[in-house]
Design an enzyme around this catalytic site. Structure first.
Site, PDB file in Angstrom:
ATOM      1  CB  VAL A 120     -13.900  12.856  -4.508  1.00  0.00           C
ATOM      2  CG1 VAL A 120     -12.400  12.557  -4.508  1.00  0.00           C
ATOM      3  CG2 VAL A 120     -14.150  14.270  -5.031  1.00  0.00           C
ATOM      4  CB  SER A 160     -23.049   4.646   2.607  1.00  0.00           C
ATOM      5  OG  SER A 160     -23.535   5.750   1.937  1.00  0.00           O
ATOM      6  NE  ARG A 172      -6.907  21.240  -0.005  1.00  0.00           N
ATOM      7  CZ  ARG A 172      -8.089  21.576  -0.501  1.00  0.00           C
ATOM      8  NH1 ARG A 172      -8.484  22.844  -0.483  1.00  0.00           N
ATOM      9  NH2 ARG A 172      -8.855  20.664  -1.037  1.00  0.00           N
ATOM     10  CB  CYS A 205     -10.433  21.131  -7.833  1.00  0.00           C
ATOM     11  SG  CYS A 205     -11.679  22.235  -7.146  1.00  0.00           S
ATOM     12  CD  GLN A 252     -13.487  27.171  -9.028  1.00  0.00           C
ATOM     13  OE1 GLN A 252     -12.853  28.151  -8.672  1.00  0.00           O
ATOM     14  NE2 GLN A 252     -13.758  26.185  -8.186  1.00  0.00           N
ATOM     15  N   GLY A 294     -17.613  20.331  -8.522  1.00  0.00           N
ATOM     16  CA  GLY A 294     -16.792  20.765  -7.388  1.00  0.00           C
ATOM     17  C   GLY A 294     -17.586  20.838  -6.096  1.00  0.00           C
ATOM     18  NE  ARG A 304     -19.465  26.092  -7.814  1.00  0.00           N
ATOM     19  CZ  ARG A 304     -18.473  25.344  -7.338  1.00  0.00           C
ATOM     20  NH1 ARG A 304     -17.784  24.535  -8.125  1.00  0.00           N
ATOM     21  NH2 ARG A 304     -18.156  25.401  -6.055  1.00  0.00           N
ATOM     22  CG  HIS A 331     -12.812  23.587 -11.771  1.00  0.00           C
ATOM     23  ND1 HIS A 331     -14.159  23.316 -11.725  1.00  0.00           N
ATOM     24  CD2 HIS A 331     -12.351  23.462 -10.494  1.00  0.00           C
ATOM     25  CE1 HIS A 331     -14.502  23.030 -10.475  1.00  0.00           C
ATOM     26  NE2 HIS A 331     -13.428  23.098  -9.710  1.00  0.00           N
ATOM     27  CG  ASN A 374     -14.196  19.722 -11.277  1.00  0.00           C
ATOM     28  OD1 ASN A 374     -14.609  19.418 -12.394  1.00  0.00           O
ATOM     29  ND2 ASN A 374     -14.983  19.768 -10.230  1.00  0.00           N
TER      30      ASN A 374
HETATM   31  P1  A2P Z   1     -22.188   8.555   2.977  1.00  0.00           P
HETATM   32  O1  A2P Z   1     -22.451   7.875   1.663  1.00  0.00           O
HETATM   33  O2  A2P Z   1     -22.338   7.614   4.106  1.00  0.00           O
HETATM   34  O3  A2P Z   1     -22.961   9.839   3.142  1.00  0.00           O
HETATM   35  P2  A2P Z   1     -19.924  13.783  -1.683  1.00  0.00           P
HETATM   36  O4  A2P Z   1     -18.698  14.650  -1.692  1.00  0.00           O
HETATM   37  O5  A2P Z   1     -20.258  13.235  -3.017  1.00  0.00           O
HETATM   38  O6  A2P Z   1     -21.086  14.474  -0.997  1.00  0.00           O
HETATM   39  O7  A2P Z   1     -19.536  12.498  -0.735  1.00  0.00           O
HETATM   40  C1  A2P Z   1     -19.172  12.608   0.598  1.00  0.00           C
HETATM   41  C2  A2P Z   1     -18.598  11.276   1.076  1.00  0.00           C
HETATM   42  O8  A2P Z   1     -18.165  11.425   2.435  1.00  0.00           O
HETATM   43  C3  A2P Z   1     -19.605  10.144   1.083  1.00  0.00           C
HETATM   44  O9  A2P Z   1     -18.927   8.917   0.825  1.00  0.00           O
HETATM   45  C4  A2P Z   1     -20.113  10.168   2.530  1.00  0.00           C
HETATM   46  O10 A2P Z   1     -20.619   8.919   2.988  1.00  0.00           O
HETATM   47  C5  A2P Z   1     -18.823  10.460   3.258  1.00  0.00           C
HETATM   48  N1  A2P Z   1     -19.046  11.015   4.588  1.00  0.00           N
HETATM   49  C6  A2P Z   1     -19.710  12.135   4.921  1.00  0.00           C
HETATM   50  N2  A2P Z   1     -19.717  12.314   6.258  1.00  0.00           N
HETATM   51  C7  A2P Z   1     -19.049  11.271   6.794  1.00  0.00           C
HETATM   52  C8  A2P Z   1     -18.705  10.861   8.115  1.00  0.00           C
HETATM   53  N3  A2P Z   1     -19.044  11.574   9.177  1.00  0.00           N
HETATM   54  N4  A2P Z   1     -18.008   9.719   8.265  1.00  0.00           N
HETATM   55  C9  A2P Z   1     -17.654   8.983   7.203  1.00  0.00           C
HETATM   56  N5  A2P Z   1     -17.941   9.301   5.926  1.00  0.00           N
HETATM   57  C10 A2P Z   1     -18.627  10.438   5.717  1.00  0.00           C
END
Ligand code: A2P
Length: 341
Positions: A19, A45, A106, A138, A165, A169, A239, A246, A320
């Site tokens: 997202v 990341s 929500r 969604c 869905q 998602g 699903r 969706h 979605n």
């Molecule tokens: P990261 O890339 O560091 O894992 P998806 O829905 O595609 O799984 O993505 C989840 C998103 O939420 C990613 O950008 C992930 O970052 C981020 N994320 C997950 N846990 C945390 C956290 N504790 N703090 C900050 N970002 C997070």
């Protein structure tokens, strides 16, 4: 929001996710005005480089001090419920309005739940409350866009949702599960059963009442967004092995009578955010593949429900990840920037 002629400073939390990357794409496409942007994610990341609007951004670690001194006006969150629970109030306390894609806030009475085509005014209540606006589930977003037009004209007694869905998602792990499954390699990182060549009547966890959380989200969020807790709402969420978009069968029973079925079709055609695809004689109806990559809600197969005094069945499809998540959140941000109409 009070910008006094300047453009907002924005932050994307979960900027690297499915997202989050769609936030970046949709903001670019819609030429969202911004002064400065910040990208946040987890330690996994942090430090990596991602692109947004033709520029490189180093992903920053989300921590308690992440929002300090940056003058962030709008923070778009899509990093899961636990991250939103902890960090949305931190961002709000630092002066940002949070638009949160998780389910965490929500149903909080002090958090508006907004679909811009349906209840745009509710967004502005956030300023007097927690400075958090929730982006709905969604499946609910795409359903309430046509339902709002029907509610305004006929009143709604009861809604029966049956969803089909897409794996997007469930984020990257849902996509990976289907990709691998189609190669004959069933993996179980997202679902309890193989998703390739299968149909799973199970989205999110089961509750004591026999429904899944996803199904109850549709019930509760429909009531909150449409502002009518007397509507009977029931749902079965399923699903299917589709990557994106969706599809939903929606049965609605009205309070008031309607004339010809064409009247309902005309009403939906005129409603904002809807594209009518309803020419069954020529095999025209909403399709997941057609909706993927677009921001509209597609509606078709509109027909009278002969089993009740006044009601219709229709088929409703939307991307979605876009209208069901990123686009809806960006539209809320646009509302805040443009002000109340
Ligand atoms: P990261 O890339 O560091 O894992 P998806 O829905 O595609 O799984 O993505 C989840 C998103 O939420 C990613 O950008 C992930 O970052 C981020 N994320 C997950 N846990 C945390 C956290 N504790 N703090 C900050 N970002 C997070």
């Amino acid at each position: 929001m009070e910008l006094n002629g300047r453009k907002p400073v924005i932050a994307l939390v979960g900027a690297t996710g499915l997202v989050g990357s769609t936030f970046r794409k949709v903001l670019e496409e819609r030429k969202f005005p911004y002064e400065k942007a910040y990208m946040f994610a987890s330690e996994k990341s942090a430090g990596s480089t991602i692109q947004f609007d033709g520029q490189d951004y180093v992903v920053q670690l989300l921590d308690e001090n992440a929002f300090e001194g940056k003058g962030i006006d709008i923070a778009l969150f899509s990093a899961g419920g636990a991250t939103s629970e902890k960090f949305a109030p931190v961002a709000a306390a630092a002066g940002a309005v949070v638009i949160d894609n998780s389910s965490q806030w929500r149903m909080d009475p002090d958090v508006p739940l907004v679909v811009p085509e349906v209840n745009p005014d509710d967004a502005f209540e956030a300023f007097a409350k927690k400075n958090i606006i929730a982006n709905p589930n969604c499946s609910t977003i795409q359903a309430v866009v046509p339902l709002k037009a029907l509610q305004d004209k006929y009143g709604i007694k009861r809604i029966v949702y049956s969803t089909y869905q897409a794996v997007a998602g469930t984020g990257m792990k849902g996509i990976k599960s289907l990709e691998e499954g189609l190669k004959g390699n069933d993996i179980f990182i997202a679902y309890a059963h193989p998703i390739a060549n299968n149909v799973l009547p199970h989205i999110d966890s089961f509750l004591e009442n026999g429904y899944t959380k996803e199904e109850m989200k549709m019930v509760d969020e429909t009531h909150k967004i449409l502002g009518d807790y007397n509507i009977g709402v029931t749902a079965t969420a399923v699903r299917v092995p589709v990557f994106v978009s969706h599809s939903e069968s929606i049965n609605v029973e009205f309070e008031k009578a309607f004339g010809d079925i064409q009247e309902v079709k005309d009403l939906l055609t005129a409603a904002p955010g809807i594209v009518l695809r309803d020419d069954p004689a020529n095999n025209v109806y909403p399709l997941a593949r057609e909706a993927a990559g677009t921001d509209d809600v597609y509606v078709g197969r509109i027909r009278r429900d002969f089993s009740v005094a006044s009601g219709v069945n229709f088929w409703c499809v939307a991307d979605n990840v876009r209208k069901g998540a990123a686009t809806n959140a960006v539209q809320i941000a646009e509302l805040l920037v443009n002000g109340r109409k």
